[in-house]
Design a protein around this motif. Sequence first.
Motif, PDB file in Angstrom:
ATOM      1  N   TRP A  77       0.636  -1.073   0.099  1.00 60.74           N
ATOM      2  CA  TRP A  77       0.074  -0.099  -0.191  1.00 60.74           C
ATOM      3  C   TRP A  77       0.955   1.232   0.120  1.00 60.74           C
ATOM      4  N   ALA A  78       1.944   1.434   0.850  1.00 59.95           N
ATOM      5  CA  ALA A  78       2.688   2.346   1.042  1.00 59.95           C
ATOM      6  C   ALA A  78       3.360   2.972  -0.450  1.00 59.95           C
ATOM      7  N   ALA A  79       3.957   1.722  -1.178  1.00 54.74           N
ATOM      8  CA  ALA A  79       4.580   1.975  -2.393  1.00 54.74           C
ATOM      9  C   ALA A  79       3.730   2.596  -3.274  1.00 54.74           C
ATOM     10  N   ASP A  80       2.433   1.761  -3.480  1.00 53.35           N
ATOM     11  CA  ASP A  80       1.289   2.577  -4.378  1.00 53.35           C
ATOM     12  C   ASP A  80       0.772   3.869  -3.920  1.00 53.35           C
ATOM     13  N   GLU A  81       0.851   4.258  -2.629  1.00 51.05           N
ATOM     14  CA  GLU A  81       0.325   5.533  -2.222  1.00 51.05           C
ATOM     15  C   GLU A  81       1.647   6.688  -2.462  1.00 51.05           C
ATOM     16  N   GLN A  82       2.756   6.186  -2.244  1.00 47.70           N
ATOM     17  CA  GLN A  82       3.844   7.259  -2.412  1.00 47.70           C
ATOM     18  C   GLN A  82       3.741   7.520  -4.088  1.00 47.70           C
ATOM     19  N   ARG A  83       3.643   6.691  -4.902  1.00 46.95           N
ATOM     20  CA  ARG A  83       3.686   7.020  -6.332  1.00 46.95           C
ATOM     21  C   ARG A  83       2.422   7.868  -6.546  1.00 46.95           C
ATOM     22  N   LYS A  84       1.099   7.597  -6.000  1.00 43.34           N
ATOM     23  CA  LYS A  84      -0.004   8.242  -6.480  1.00 43.34           C
ATOM     24  C   LYS A  84       0.071   9.702  -5.925  1.00 43.34           C
ATOM     25  N   ILE A  85       0.740   9.871  -4.489  1.00 46.65           N
ATOM     26  CA  ILE A  85       0.988  11.422  -4.204  1.00 46.65           C
ATOM     27  C   ILE A  85       1.883  11.855  -4.885  1.00 46.65           C
ATOM     28  N   PHE A  86       3.154  11.416  -5.186  1.00 47.45           N
ATOM     29  CA  PHE A  86       4.094  11.994  -6.243  1.00 47.45           C
ATOM     30  C   PHE A  86       3.614  12.400  -7.555  1.00 47.45           C
ATOM     31  N   ARG A  87       2.488  11.609  -8.022  1.00 49.21           N
ATOM     32  CA  ARG A  87       2.027  12.058  -9.384  1.00 49.21           C
ATOM     33  C   ARG A  87       0.927  13.012  -9.434  1.00 49.21           C
ATOM     34  N   ALA A  88       0.280  13.177  -8.163  1.00 51.51           N
ATOM     35  CA  ALA A  88      -0.920  13.970  -7.933  1.00 51.51           C
ATOM     36  C   ALA A  88      -0.431  15.147  -7.787  1.00 51.51           C
ATOM     37  N   THR A  89       0.890  15.529  -7.082  1.00 56.20           N
ATOM     38  CA  THR A  89       1.438  16.796  -6.890  1.00 56.20           C
ATOM     39  C   THR A  89       2.478  17.176  -7.937  1.00 56.20           C
TER      40      THR A  89
END
Length: 173
Positions: free
Chosen positions: A51-63
Motif C-alpha cells: 500500500w505504501a509503495a502505491d500511495e507514494q507513487r500516487k501522491i508523487f504523481r498527484a502533486t
Amino acid sequence: AGFYICWGCLVWVPSVYTSPALHLVHHPTELSTPVAAAIAGLGLLMIYINWAADEQRKIFRATGGKAKVWGREPKYIKATYKTAKGQTKTSLLLLSGWWGIARHFHYVPEILSSFFWTAPALFDHVMPYFYVIFLTILLFDRAFRDDARCAAKYGKYWDAYKKQVPYLFFPGF
C-alpha cells in the motif's frame, strides 16, 4: 470489460485466492500463538508496504513531483513521449523511495503477502501454494511486459531510468 477480465474476477480470483483457506478446512493445522502472530504480523507488514509503495507513487504523481518522498525532495526523470494520436505528453519517472529500490519492487510484498496467507497450511502439500506460485508467475510476466512497454513508450528516458534503478524486483535481481 472483456471475457478474460470478467471470468478472472468472477471465477479465477474467488477460486484460486481462497484455495489455501479451503485446504485448511480439509487439512487443519495447529500453530503456536507466536508462530501465528509472526505469520499474521509479517503478512500485514507486506500489505502495508505494498500500500505504501502505491500511495507514494500516487501522491508523487498527484502533486506533479512536489511531494517529499521519505522526508526528502524526490529524484525523478521528466519523460516525454508521443501518443498513438501524435500528441506529446509528459510523465514523471520516480527514482526515490520504494520506486528507487527496484522498478517493480511493489510486486515483492504482494507475492510475500500471498505466501503469508498460505503459510498456515504449513508445507505438507503443494496444493495450497498454487496461489503463491501462480501469482509469482503472473507478476514476473507482468513486470517483464511492463518493462518492454515502458521501453517502447519512453525510449531514451526509460534507458536513463534503468541506469538509475537497475533492478527489476529487488537489489541484486
